[in-house]
Design an enzyme around this catalytic site. Sequence first.
Site, PDB file in Angstrom:
ATOM      1  N   LYS A 245     -16.381 -20.317  -9.586  1.00 29.73           N
ATOM      2  CA  LYS A 245     -17.734 -20.884  -9.574  1.00 29.73           C
ATOM      3  C   LYS A 245     -17.762 -22.180  -8.754  1.00 29.73           C
ATOM      4  CE  LYS A 245     -20.465 -21.069 -13.463  1.00 29.73           C
ATOM      5  NZ  LYS A 245     -21.813 -20.622 -13.227  1.00 29.73           N
TER       6      LYS A 245
ATOM      7  N   ARG B 212     -20.055 -26.308 -17.533  1.00 26.90           N
ATOM      8  CA  ARG B 212     -19.680 -24.890 -17.579  1.00 26.90           C
ATOM      9  C   ARG B 212     -18.235 -24.689 -17.177  1.00 26.90           C
ATOM     10  NH1 ARG B 212     -24.846 -21.856 -16.668  1.00 26.90           N
ATOM     11  NH2 ARG B 212     -26.281 -23.406 -15.873  1.00 26.90           N
TER      12      ARG B 212
ATOM     13  N   GLY C 224     -18.459 -14.492 -20.073  1.00 26.00           N
ATOM     14  CA  GLY C 224     -18.759 -14.710 -21.489  1.00 26.00           C
ATOM     15  C   GLY C 224     -17.564 -15.104 -22.336  1.00 26.00           C
TER      16      GLY C 224
ATOM     17  N   MET D  61     -15.641 -17.898 -22.005  1.00 23.49           N
ATOM     18  CA  MET D  61     -15.487 -19.330 -22.251  1.00 23.49           C
ATOM     19  C   MET D  61     -16.871 -19.954 -22.470  1.00 23.49           C
ATOM     20  SD  MET D  61     -12.313 -20.379 -19.899  1.00 23.49           S
ATOM     21  CE  MET D  61     -12.932 -19.583 -18.466  1.00 23.49           C
TER      22      MET D  61
ATOM     23  N   ARG E 283     -21.238 -15.228  -6.063  1.00 21.25           N
ATOM     24  CA  ARG E 283     -19.863 -14.717  -6.054  1.00 21.25           C
ATOM     25  C   ARG E 283     -19.909 -13.285  -5.546  1.00 21.25           C
ATOM     26  NH1 ARG E 283     -19.566 -14.332 -12.603  1.00 21.25           N
ATOM     27  NH2 ARG E 283     -21.398 -13.068 -12.770  1.00 21.25           N
TER      28      ARG E 283
ATOM     29  N   HIS F 199       3.522  18.991 -20.152  1.00 16.44           N
ATOM     30  CA  HIS F 199       2.916  20.202 -19.615  1.00 16.44           C
ATOM     31  C   HIS F 199       1.408  20.042 -19.413  1.00 16.44           C
ATOM     32  CE1 HIS F 199       1.013  24.198 -20.162  1.00 16.44           C
ATOM     33  NE2 HIS F 199       1.970  24.568 -19.313  1.00 16.44           N
TER      34      HIS F 199
ATOM     35  N   ARG G 155       5.659  24.566  -6.976  1.00 19.64           N
ATOM     36  CA  ARG G 155       6.591  24.909  -8.057  1.00 19.64           C
ATOM     37  C   ARG G 155       6.507  26.411  -8.284  1.00 19.64           C
ATOM     38  NH1 ARG G 155       4.202  19.909 -10.391  1.00 19.64           N
ATOM     39  NH2 ARG G 155       5.835  18.529 -11.172  1.00 19.64           N
TER      40      ARG G 155
ATOM     41  N   SER H 258      13.271  15.021  -1.311  1.00 20.41           N
ATOM     42  CA  SER H 258      11.994  14.707  -1.942  1.00 20.41           C
ATOM     43  C   SER H 258      12.315  14.116  -3.305  1.00 20.41           C
ATOM     44  CB  SER H 258      11.144  15.968  -2.073  1.00 20.41           C
ATOM     45  OG  SER H 258       9.958  15.645  -2.752  1.00 20.41           O
TER      46      SER H 258
ATOM     47  N   GLY I  14      11.992  13.424  -6.889  1.00 20.84           N
ATOM     48  CA  GLY I  14      11.331  13.946  -8.088  1.00 20.84           C
ATOM     49  C   GLY I  14      11.328  12.822  -9.109  1.00 20.84           C
TER      50      GLY I  14
ATOM     51  N   ASN J 123       9.536  12.178 -11.582  1.00 20.23           N
ATOM     52  CA  ASN J 123       9.317  12.440 -13.019  1.00 20.23           C
ATOM     53  C   ASN J 123      10.668  12.488 -13.723  1.00 20.23           C
ATOM     54  OD1 ASN J 123       6.655  12.816 -12.289  1.00 20.23           O
ATOM     55  ND2 ASN J 123       6.828  15.041 -12.192  1.00 20.23           N
TER      56      ASN J 123
ATOM     57  N   CYS K 250       7.526  13.725  -4.669  1.00 14.87           N
ATOM     58  CA  CYS K 250       6.658  14.766  -5.229  1.00 14.87           C
ATOM     59  C   CYS K 250       6.467  14.606  -6.726  1.00 14.87           C
ATOM     60  CB  CYS K 250       7.166  16.155  -4.877  1.00 14.87           C
ATOM     61  SG  CYS K 250       8.788  16.495  -5.569  1.00 14.87           S
TER      62      CYS K 250
ATOM     63  N   TYR L  67       6.308  11.022   3.846  1.00 14.78           N
ATOM     64  CA  TYR L  67       5.064  11.442   3.200  1.00 14.78           C
ATOM     65  C   TYR L  67       5.110  11.183   1.699  1.00 14.78           C
ATOM     66  CZ  TYR L  67       7.628  15.544   1.538  1.00 14.78           C
ATOM     67  OH  TYR L  67       8.528  16.351   0.910  1.00 14.78           O
TER      68      TYR L  67
HETATM   69  C1  PEP Z   1       9.958  15.626 -10.770  1.00 16.01           C
HETATM   70  O1  PEP Z   1      10.881  15.692 -11.579  1.00 16.01           O
HETATM   71  O2  PEP Z   1       9.502  14.561 -10.360  1.00 16.01           O
HETATM   72  C2  PEP Z   1       9.317  16.858 -10.278  1.00 16.01           C
HETATM   73  C3  PEP Z   1       8.392  16.793  -9.351  1.00 16.01           C
HETATM   74  O3  PEP Z   1       9.684  18.018 -10.850  1.00 16.01           O
HETATM   75  P1  PEP Z   1       9.145  18.561 -12.247  1.00 16.01           P
HETATM   76  O4  PEP Z   1       8.039  17.669 -12.667  1.00 16.01           O
HETATM   77  O5  PEP Z   1       8.708  19.947 -12.007  1.00 16.01           O
HETATM   78  O6  PEP Z   1      10.351  18.448 -13.110  1.00 16.01           O
END
Ligand code: PEP
Length: 933
Positions: free
Chosen positions: A44, A117, A126, A128, A384, A502, A609, A815, A817, A819, A882, A902
Site C-alpha cells: 500500500k 492502516r 482484512g 490486520m 494495486r 490408482h 503404459r 525417462s 519415473g 512416482n 513421465c 521433454y
Molecule cells: C513412475 O514411477 O513415475 C511411473 C511413471 O510409472 P508408474 O506410475 O506406472 O509406476
Amino acid sequence: MPTTAVKKSTKAAAKSAKNVKYVYFFGAGKADGKGNMKELLGGKGANLAEMAGHPSLRLPVPPGFTITTEVCTYYWANKRTYPKTLKADVEKYLGMVEKATGHIFGDAANPLLVSVRSGARSSMPGMMETILNVGLTEKTIPGMIAATKNERFVYDAYRRLIMMYSDVVMEKAENREPYQGKGIRKVLDEQLEHAKHSKNLKDDTQLSTEDLKTLCAQFKNTVREAMGVPFPDDPMEQLWGSVGAVFASWNGKRAISYRRIEKIPDEWGTAVNVQSMVFGNMGEASATGVAFTRNPGTGDEHFYGEYLINAQGEDVVAGIRTPGPINEWSRTEQSKSERSLEQAMPAAYKELLGIQKRLEKHYRDMLDIEFTIENNRLWMLQCRVGKRNGIAAVKMAMDMLKEKLIAKEEAVLRVSPSQLDELLHPIVDPKAELATKPVAKGLPAGPGGANGTVVFTSADAVAAAKAGKHVILVREETNPEDIEGMRAAQAILTARGGMTSHAALVARGWGKCCVVGCGALNIDLAKKTITIGDKVIKEGDWLTLNGSKGNVYLGKLDMFDASENNDLLSGFLKVCDSIRSLKIRTNADTPEDSARARRFGAEGIGLFRVEHMFYGKGSDEALFKLRKMIVSKTVEERRNALNELFPHMKESIKGTLKAMEGYGVTIRLIDPPLHEFVPHSEEKLHDLAKSLNISFEELEKRATGLRENNPMMGHRGVRLGVTYPEITETQARAIFEATAELLAEGVKAMPEIMIPVVCHENEIIDQAAIIARVHEEVCKAKGLRKINHLVGTMIEIPRAALVANKIAGVAQFFSFGTNDLTQMTFGFSRDDIGGFMPDYLNKGILKNDPFQTLDQEAVGELIHLAVNRGRNTREDLKIGICGEHGGDPASVEFCHRENFSYVSCSPFRVPIARLAAAQAVVKYGSPKKAGKK
Ligand code: PEP
Ligand code: MG
C-alpha cells in the site's frame, strides 16, 4: 572477538541505525518512496508513493507518511519498543502533512484527522487492523463541526473512532479477554442497535445528531468501565496507540494463520500508513468506491467498478447498501436501476476515468483502485495490481500484448498455471465456494470441479449414468474393476490412497475431477452411508468436489465452465510455444486420449503404459485376457494367453502411433503391480478358472500365490520380462508389426521402447537382446531392412540413478519415473501416504506432498546426478520425465534447468506444462544457462 572490535562494531551499528530512514512522506505531488519499494514500504505504502510522487502520475493522493516494515521488525525484536529516532521523525512528518493539507493535528480551530492502516509486502486482506478518524477529541470536535458545517457527520465519525479504537487498540493489542465474552466492539454495536430499535429506525443514517451525541457519551462510559481507563482524549496518544496496534496486529491470530496458508514469512513485518482523512460521507456531493481498470471477472477492457454516495469505504465492503455501478459497463442485475457515478457526478467520473487510464499505462497491468470523492473533489486512496480469474488473466495478457503494453515474455508470466487450469475444466463457481465450508478435505488428485449424487459401487455409477444422472463414485480406494464406474461418474472420491494411487492416476489421465485420501470419510458399504464427524451422507445425497483443491462440500454447488473458450486459450498457448525450449509430451494409453493430447499440443507420448490399454472403454475382454496371462502357470498357458492378447495390444499401439503423426511414442513394457490386476470378485474368478480350464480351487491357489507382501517392490516391470521372456517378446512383436503396417500404409510412426523398474544395466542387456531378435524377425517377415526405433529405460530406482553412466551405455534414452523414484527415495508407499501425508503437511514437516511437487532437494539431486552421469557416457542422451510431476509447474521448471529434452504429463495438463516451460525460459534463461545453478 577482541573487546575493541566489539565496541567498534556496536558503534558502527548505532551510527548506521541513526542514519536509517524509518518514515517516508507522500502527497502534494511528491514522495520519498517509489512503487518498487514494497519490501520497505509495504504494498500500500509503495503504491501511494508511486501515485503521489512519480513525475508521470502525481495524482491527488491525501498526504501522509509510511512508517517502514523495518520498524515492525524492530518493534517485535525489542520488546515492543520503537527505534529512538522514530518519535521525532513522526512529529516531523506529521508537520509536513499539516503543511500539505493546511490542517493541524490536534488544533481546536482547524483540526487534521488521520487514518492509520497496515500495509504488508503482499496484501493480507482484512487480516490486520485499521483505525480511522484519529485526532478527533473533545477539543477538536468543535473545529471539525465548524469546518464541515455538519455536526451529525462529526459525531458519527467520533462514534466510529471510539468503536474501532477501543476494539483494536485498547482490547486486542493489549491482549485483553473479550469484554463480556463478546468483545468491546460487539457490546458497542449492540448499544447502537438498541438506540435504533428504541426509536424504530432501520438505518444508522436515520440517527439524529442528538442520538449520536448521546451514543458517544454512552460509548465512552462503557469503554472506561470495560478497560479501567478513559477513552484517550489526546490526539498524540491516539496516534501512537493506533500505530502500535497495527504493528501488534502483525502477530494477531488471524494474521499468523493467513501467513501460514499463503506462505508469507513472519520476518516481513507490516508497514504503517498514516494518511490525512478524506470523507466520502460528507453528504450528497461525496462518495466512495472501488474499481478495476478492466473487468476482473471477464477481462473485458472497460473500466469497471462500484460506488456509494455519502458513504465511507467500510460501508461499501459491509454490503448494507447496494452500491451503484460507476458506468454502464459495470451494471449488474442488482444495480440495474441505480444511478451510475458517471450520471451522478460526471466531472469526478471523467477525472477518475482519465486517472485510471494513466495508471494502467504506467503500471502496464490491470489495477484495483479505491477512491473517495469529498465535496466533488476526487482523491485516490489506493491502487494495486488487481486479482483476476483465469479467463480474465488470459484475455488481459493477450489484449495487453496486442495493445503493445507488454512484451510476450511478460504476457506468459501474467497467467499462473492454476489460472490456466480454470480454462480447461468446469470448476465450482468461485462465489458459491467462497460461501461454503468444506465438510472434508483430501488430496487434489484430479482437476476441476463436479457435483453429483453419491453412489458406492461401480455398477451403480454405470446404471445411474445410463439414466442420465450425475453421480460421484465414493470408494475406500479404487482398482481396475471400478474402471467403468469411474468413467461413468462425474467425479471420484476415495477415503484412502495418495497422489499416485490408482484412482488418482486414472482420473488425472482422463481429466476427471477426483479427491483421494480423504481420511475423514467413514464409508459403510453395507448401509450405503458415509459418516463425517456427526454428519451422515446417504446414497443419493448431493456432494460437490473441488478436485484442484481437494475440497468436499455437502450439497449441490453451482458449476462454472470456461473450457469452451478455445480460441483465446490456443492463441495464448501459441505465445508460450514461441518462447519455450522444453518439448511437451503426454502420458496417454489409448488412441482417443492420444488424439486429445495432440489437440492440447502434445509433441509425442512420453509414457504409454501397456497395462493401461486394459482400462479403456469396452476393454473388459482384453482385461480378462491380461488376467489370464497373469495367473498362467506354465509357459504354454502363458503363451496361449499372450497370443490371445496380441491383437488387442497391436491394435491399441497402432492406433496410438497413428494418432501421434510421427512424433515419438514411448511404449513402456508392461508393468502391472499384480495386486491391482488380480480379480477380487468371486464371479470373475470363476470365469477365469473356466477359461483356463482349471478348477476354482486351483485358480484361488494361484491368485493367492501371486499376492505379494510388498507388491510395489515385487515381481513387476523388467523383472516380469526377465522371468517370462515371452511377455517381452509378444510386446516387442506387437510394436514392430504395428509400426511396419503403418509404414506400409504411408503413415509415419516412431516407437521408443521403454523398460521399466530397472536397477542394473544387465537387466536392459537381457531385454534388449529379446527386442533385437524380434526386430530382426519382423523385418525379415515384412521385407524391411530396419524399423526405426529406440530402446531406453526408466530411471525410477535410486540405484539406477547412481549407475546412470553404465545404464546409458546400453539405453538410448532415460525417462525419469518420479512416482517410483519418490516412493523409493522417501520410503513412502505411494498407495498408503494418504493416511499420514496430511499430518506431515499440517505440521510443516514437509512443505509439499512430494508425489505432487518434485522434492528437488533429494529426488532432484538423484536426477541431477543421473543426468550428468548419463550424458557423460552418451552426450546426446534423450532425457524426459513421465512421473506425475511432469505436469507440475514447479517441477517443469526444474526439468528445464536440468536441461531435459521433454516433460510428459496427462493430456489435460499439457497446456499447463506448455505455460510452465515458457515461464521457465523467462525466469531462468536458455536451458544451458539455467542448468548452471
Ligand atoms: C513412475 O514411477 O513415475 C511411473 C511413471 O510409472 P508408474 O506410475 O506406472 O509406476
Ligand atoms: Mg513406475
